[in-house]
Design a protein around this motif. Sequence first.
Motif, PDB file in Angstrom:
ATOM      1  N   HIS A 240     -19.147   2.654  -2.393  1.00  0.00           N
ATOM      2  CA  HIS A 240     -18.098   3.673  -2.314  1.00  0.00           C
ATOM      3  C   HIS A 240     -17.454   3.892  -3.673  1.00  0.00           C
ATOM      4  N   ALA A 241     -17.110   5.141  -3.937  1.00  0.00           N
ATOM      5  CA  ALA A 241     -16.505   5.512  -5.215  1.00  0.00           C
ATOM      6  C   ALA A 241     -15.058   5.008  -5.286  1.00  0.00           C
ATOM      7  N   VAL A 242     -14.578   4.892  -6.513  1.00  0.00           N
ATOM      8  CA  VAL A 242     -13.174   4.549  -6.782  1.00  0.00           C
ATOM      9  C   VAL A 242     -12.531   5.776  -7.410  1.00  0.00           C
ATOM     10  N   LEU A 243     -11.422   6.238  -6.822  1.00  0.00           N
ATOM     11  CA  LEU A 243     -10.842   7.489  -7.338  1.00  0.00           C
ATOM     12  C   LEU A 243      -9.413   7.696  -6.826  1.00  0.00           C
ATOM     13  N   ALA A 244      -8.715   8.591  -7.512  1.00  0.00           N
ATOM     14  CA  ALA A 244      -7.422   9.094  -7.056  1.00  0.00           C
ATOM     15  C   ALA A 244      -7.416  10.588  -7.367  1.00  0.00           C
ATOM     16  N   LEU A 245      -7.364  11.393  -6.319  1.00  0.00           N
ATOM     17  CA  LEU A 245      -7.453  12.852  -6.485  1.00  0.00           C
ATOM     18  C   LEU A 245      -6.221  13.527  -5.895  1.00  0.00           C
ATOM     19  N   PHE A 246      -5.735  14.543  -6.615  1.00  0.00           N
ATOM     20  CA  PHE A 246      -4.507  15.232  -6.223  1.00  0.00           C
ATOM     21  C   PHE A 246      -4.819  16.718  -6.044  1.00  0.00           C
TER      22      PHE A 246
ATOM     23  N   ASP B  44       0.829  -1.204   0.000  1.00  0.00           N
ATOM     24  CA  ASP B  44       0.000   0.000   0.000  1.00  0.00           C
ATOM     25  C   ASP B  44       0.868   1.261   0.000  1.00  0.00           C
ATOM     26  N   VAL B  45       1.948   1.245   0.791  1.00  0.00           N
ATOM     27  CA  VAL B  45       2.868   2.394   0.847  1.00  0.00           C
ATOM     28  C   VAL B  45       3.479   2.658  -0.528  1.00  0.00           C
ATOM     29  N   VAL B  46       3.991   1.598  -1.169  1.00  0.00           N
ATOM     30  CA  VAL B  46       4.645   1.763  -2.473  1.00  0.00           C
ATOM     31  C   VAL B  46       3.632   2.198  -3.527  1.00  0.00           C
ATOM     32  N   GLN B  47       2.429   1.625  -3.487  1.00  0.00           N
ATOM     33  CA  GLN B  47       1.395   2.009  -4.452  1.00  0.00           C
ATOM     34  C   GLN B  47       1.074   3.498  -4.370  1.00  0.00           C
ATOM     35  N   ARG B  48       0.880   3.988  -3.158  1.00  0.00           N
ATOM     36  CA  ARG B  48       0.499   5.395  -2.990  1.00  0.00           C
ATOM     37  C   ARG B  48       1.601   6.329  -3.483  1.00  0.00           C
ATOM     38  N   LEU B  49       2.859   6.007  -3.142  1.00  0.00           N
ATOM     39  CA  LEU B  49       3.957   6.862  -3.585  1.00  0.00           C
ATOM     40  C   LEU B  49       4.157   6.759  -5.096  1.00  0.00           C
ATOM     41  N   ALA B  50       3.946   5.561  -5.654  1.00  0.00           N
ATOM     42  CA  ALA B  50       4.062   5.387  -7.105  1.00  0.00           C
ATOM     43  C   ALA B  50       2.974   6.177  -7.828  1.00  0.00           C
TER      44      ALA B  50
ATOM     45  N   ARG C  14     -10.191  12.766   7.169  1.00  0.00           N
ATOM     46  CA  ARG C  14     -11.657  12.657   7.272  1.00  0.00           C
ATOM     47  C   ARG C  14     -12.366  13.761   6.518  1.00  0.00           C
ATOM     48  N   LEU C  15     -11.807  14.949   6.537  1.00  0.00           N
ATOM     49  CA  LEU C  15     -12.451  16.071   5.840  1.00  0.00           C
ATOM     50  C   LEU C  15     -12.516  15.805   4.343  1.00  0.00           C
ATOM     51  N   LEU C  16     -11.415  15.314   3.779  1.00  0.00           N
ATOM     52  CA  LEU C  16     -11.383  15.051   2.341  1.00  0.00           C
ATOM     53  C   LEU C  16     -12.260  13.854   1.971  1.00  0.00           C
ATOM     54  N   THR C  17     -12.225  12.782   2.772  1.00  0.00           N
ATOM     55  CA  THR C  17     -13.084  11.629   2.465  1.00  0.00           C
ATOM     56  C   THR C  17     -14.555  11.999   2.626  1.00  0.00           C
TER      57      THR C  17
ATOM     58  N   HIS D 250     -10.385   1.790  -2.268  1.00  0.00           N
ATOM     59  CA  HIS D 250      -9.814   2.239  -3.530  1.00  0.00           C
ATOM     60  C   HIS D 250     -10.016   3.750  -3.691  1.00  0.00           C
ATOM     61  N   GLN D 251      -9.873   4.468  -2.595  1.00  0.00           N
ATOM     62  CA  GLN D 251      -9.914   5.931  -2.643  1.00  0.00           C
ATOM     63  C   GLN D 251      -8.542   6.453  -2.206  1.00  0.00           C
ATOM     64  N   TYR D 252      -7.862   7.108  -3.117  1.00  0.00           N
ATOM     65  CA  TYR D 252      -6.498   7.584  -2.866  1.00  0.00           C
ATOM     66  C   TYR D 252      -6.487   9.104  -2.978  1.00  0.00           C
ATOM     67  N   LEU D 253      -6.046   9.753  -1.910  1.00  0.00           N
ATOM     68  CA  LEU D 253      -6.066  11.219  -1.846  1.00  0.00           C
ATOM     69  C   LEU D 253      -4.654  11.736  -1.579  1.00  0.00           C
ATOM     70  N   PHE D 254      -4.298  12.829  -2.273  1.00  0.00           N
ATOM     71  CA  PHE D 254      -2.958  13.385  -2.166  1.00  0.00           C
ATOM     72  C   PHE D 254      -3.056  14.901  -2.015  1.00  0.00           C
ATOM     73  N   VAL D 255      -2.198  15.453  -1.163  1.00  0.00           N
ATOM     74  CA  VAL D 255      -2.119  16.904  -1.011  1.00  0.00           C
ATOM     75  C   VAL D 255      -0.666  17.310  -1.257  1.00  0.00           C
ATOM     76  N   ASN D 256      -0.451  18.154  -2.265  1.00  0.00           N
ATOM     77  CA  ASN D 256       0.901  18.571  -2.660  1.00  0.00           C
ATOM     78  C   ASN D 256       1.830  17.378  -2.850  1.00  0.00           C
ATOM     79  N   GLY D 257       1.288  16.344  -3.497  1.00  0.00           N
ATOM     80  CA  GLY D 257       2.107  15.181  -3.818  1.00  0.00           C
ATOM     81  C   GLY D 257       2.303  14.190  -2.690  1.00  0.00           C
ATOM     82  N   ARG D 258       1.726  14.459  -1.523  1.00  0.00           N
ATOM     83  CA  ARG D 258       1.869  13.550  -0.380  1.00  0.00           C
ATOM     84  C   ARG D 258       0.595  12.718  -0.226  1.00  0.00           C
ATOM     85  N   PRO D 259       0.729  11.397  -0.098  1.00  0.00           N
ATOM     86  CA  PRO D 259      -0.458  10.587   0.205  1.00  0.00           C
ATOM     87  C   PRO D 259      -0.996  10.948   1.589  1.00  0.00           C
ATOM     88  N   VAL D 260      -2.296  11.162   1.696  1.00  0.00           N
ATOM     89  CA  VAL D 260      -2.897  11.515   2.989  1.00  0.00           C
ATOM     90  C   VAL D 260      -4.158  10.687   3.227  1.00  0.00           C
ATOM     91  N   LYS D 261      -4.487  10.501   4.487  1.00  0.00           N
ATOM     92  CA  LYS D 261      -5.779   9.936   4.882  1.00  0.00           C
ATOM     93  C   LYS D 261      -6.416  10.965   5.799  1.00  0.00           C
TER      94      LYS D 261
END
Length: 291
Positions: A280-286, A172-178, A261-264, A248-259
């Motif tokens: 639940h939706a499937v997405l990756a937002l930056f 999961d760590v490698v996926q998010r950074l990739a 509650r406000l964004l989810t 399968h919801q991936y959120l990033f702020v300034n290139g950093r993976p984050v978890k």
Amino acid sequence: MPQIRRLPENLVNRIAAGEVVERPSSALKELVENAIDAGASRIAVKLVDGGLTSLEVTDDGCGMTPEEMALALERHATSKLPDEAIEQVATLGFRGEALPSIASVARFTLESRPHGADQGWKRVVDHGEILAEGPAALPPGTRVRVENLFGKIPARRKFLRTPRSEYAACKDVVQRLAMARPEVAITLDHGDRRIFGLQGGEGLANRVAQLIARELKDNGVAIDMDRGEMRLTGIAGLPTYNRGVADHQYLFVNGRPVKDRLLTGAVRGAYADMLARDRHAVLALFLDLPA
């Protein structure tokens, strides 16, 4: 009254390690972030037993001289904070805690060679004690190997989970950074098995689809919008393409993976009228915004 005293350096490092290294994935996150910050265009990650036996990160970044390697293994030494404007930090790491903390709770091998140097250098540290150092043969870049994590700290070792669980956290760590760095080629091997091999420069949509699900590319909408100084990019799955869990919801702020509650919660609200409550939706937002 007991006297106030300074703690010995090895004990200070072990205490600090508790803040940085909870499990193999914690160490892996720090090492992959270091590789990205070093300007790597290729990163190779190898795991054995989910990182419990060993984990290794090899990159083709800027590399380090022997003097820089020695300094990198000291606490609060970093190249990522050129001045004291800490609120302007744009790199993934900047505290200078990761390498000495990891080296204080594992057998740690650091090999590095700057571009243009005739040879590399190697330092081996076992739970805070320097075992060896000398010349090393490797291409320009850095290779870090972490073995026997918490081997000499059984109280910490027993709280680690099964190899399968630790592997899932590492993946999961490698996926998010990739996902956050589509311009970087990244491979992940677990034992003798290649989990994924991603080419650099394939574009955000392709990278996200490769890592989440290939169907997302045909069942998603590309996002690219500005609001004031903020910019939102990424890919959002159509309401008809959903899952029973929000994994399968991936959120990033300034290139950093984050978890967060406000964004989810914002994501849930955006899909509220189009999805059943248990879907639940499937997405990756930056999200990019001023530092």
